[in-house]
Design a protein around this motif. Structure first.
Motif, short mmCIF file in Angstrom:
data_model
loop_
_atom_site.label_atom_id
_atom_site.label_comp_id
_atom_site.label_asym_id
_atom_site.label_seq_id
_atom_site.Cartn_x
_atom_site.Cartn_y
_atom_site.Cartn_z
N ALA A 1 -0.95 -5.09 5.14
CA ALA A 1 0.46 -5.11 4.76
C ALA A 1 1.30 -5.19 6.02
O ALA A 1 1.00 -4.53 7.02
N ASP A 53 5.58 -5.80 7.50
CA ASP A 53 6.99 -5.97 7.20
C ASP A 53 7.39 -7.43 7.39
O ASP A 53 6.76 -8.16 8.16
N SER A 56 0.06 -8.62 2.16
CA SER A 56 1.21 -8.20 1.36
C SER A 56 2.41 -8.02 2.29
O SER A 56 2.30 -7.36 3.32
N PHE A 78 6.35 -6.76 2.90
CA PHE A 78 7.34 -5.82 2.40
C PHE A 78 8.59 -5.88 3.27
O PHE A 78 8.50 -5.84 4.50
N ARG A 115 12.95 -5.99 -3.94
CA ARG A 115 11.64 -6.11 -4.57
C ARG A 115 11.19 -7.56 -4.66
O ARG A 115 11.91 -8.42 -5.14
N PHE A 165 6.11 -1.89 -3.93
CA PHE A 165 7.28 -1.72 -3.07
C PHE A 165 6.95 -0.75 -1.95
O PHE A 165 6.37 0.32 -2.19
N HIS A 166 7.31 -1.14 -0.73
CA HIS A 166 7.13 -0.25 0.42
C HIS A 166 8.49 0.31 0.83
O HIS A 166 9.37 -0.46 1.25
N ARG A 217 -1.18 -1.12 7.77
CA ARG A 217 0.05 -1.79 8.18
C ARG A 217 -0.10 -2.23 9.62
O ARG A 217 -0.33 -1.43 10.51
#
Length: 217
Positions: A91, A93, A114, A116, A140, A145-146, A190
């Motif tokens: 994941a 950002d 993923s 976010f 979203r 959702f992070h 992350r």
């Protein structure tokens, strides 16, 4: 009669020589093909192999198993997927995802990641319920959702549910693994652009595959 026999024998012998010569002849195109084949370097890199080499991988990453037929009934706040499959999830950002290095490595290696939104977003607990709801519904991108910076409170959970969020995803920072922590099945990691290649090498060394988070929760 003898002269005729001698003539026939001569013709047969000549035919045999011609036939033998044809049996050993090689078509010019076939000869060129053989020559080209000899000039091909054995084990030449394919684009996929070259990409793995460029990012420091010793071979293909392990193939992720088929996702479960039914998603796990995970807790509403998720930092780990309850699975026995030897898979981990990446994941990042959206800010990190715009980094050219990250775009290149995920594209070349076809990594499931993923994304976010978090860059420039406020800590949700500093907002009212209405403010959090506006932020979450506006940010979203999927049913996961992070919360920015991993911060949330009871209003966050209520607002997320009202926005159709299935789970709040937290995950763990790559730095934890860089300090010697071993991966576990179901870890959500992350990473940022600079950490992705070292993380993939760690994943490969420990025999894990990268799977798509949305297939599991």
């Amino acid at each position: 009669m003898r002269a005729a026999h001698r003539l026939l024998a001569g013709l047969l012998a000549a035919g045999a020589l011609v036939t033998a010569g044809c049996a050993h002849s090689v078509d010019p195109i076939e000869r060129l093909g053989r020559r080209a084949a000899r000039q091909v370097t054995p084990g030449a890199d394919t684009p996929a192999a070259a990409a793995r080499k460029r990012w420091g991988l010793t071979g293909p990453l392990a193939r992720a198993p088929e996702p479960p037929a039914h998603r796990f009934s995970a807790a509403y706040v998720v930092d780990h997927v309850p699975t026995h499959d030897k898979v981990v999830f990446l994941a990042v950002d959206e800010g990190a995802a715009r980094d050219p290095r990250f775009v290149r490595i995920t594209g070349e290696l076809k990594l499931p990641v993923s994304l976010f939104p978090a860059e420039g977003r406020p800590d949700l607990p500093t907002l009212s319920y209405e403010g959090q709801r506006a932020e979450i519904c506006g940010q979203r991108r999927s049913r996961l959702f992070h919360p920015p910076h991993g911060a949330y409170n009871a209003d966050t959970l209520r607002a997320a549910a009202d926005c159709g969020v299935r789970a709040l995803v937290l995950g763990r920072e790559f730095r934890e693994y860089a300090q010697g922590e071993r991966l576990r099945p179901g870890d959500i990691v992350r990473a940022d652009a600079s950490a992705t290649a070292p993380l993939l090498r760690r994943i490969q060394e420990q025999g894990y595959a990268v799977a798509r988070l949305e297939d599991y929760i």
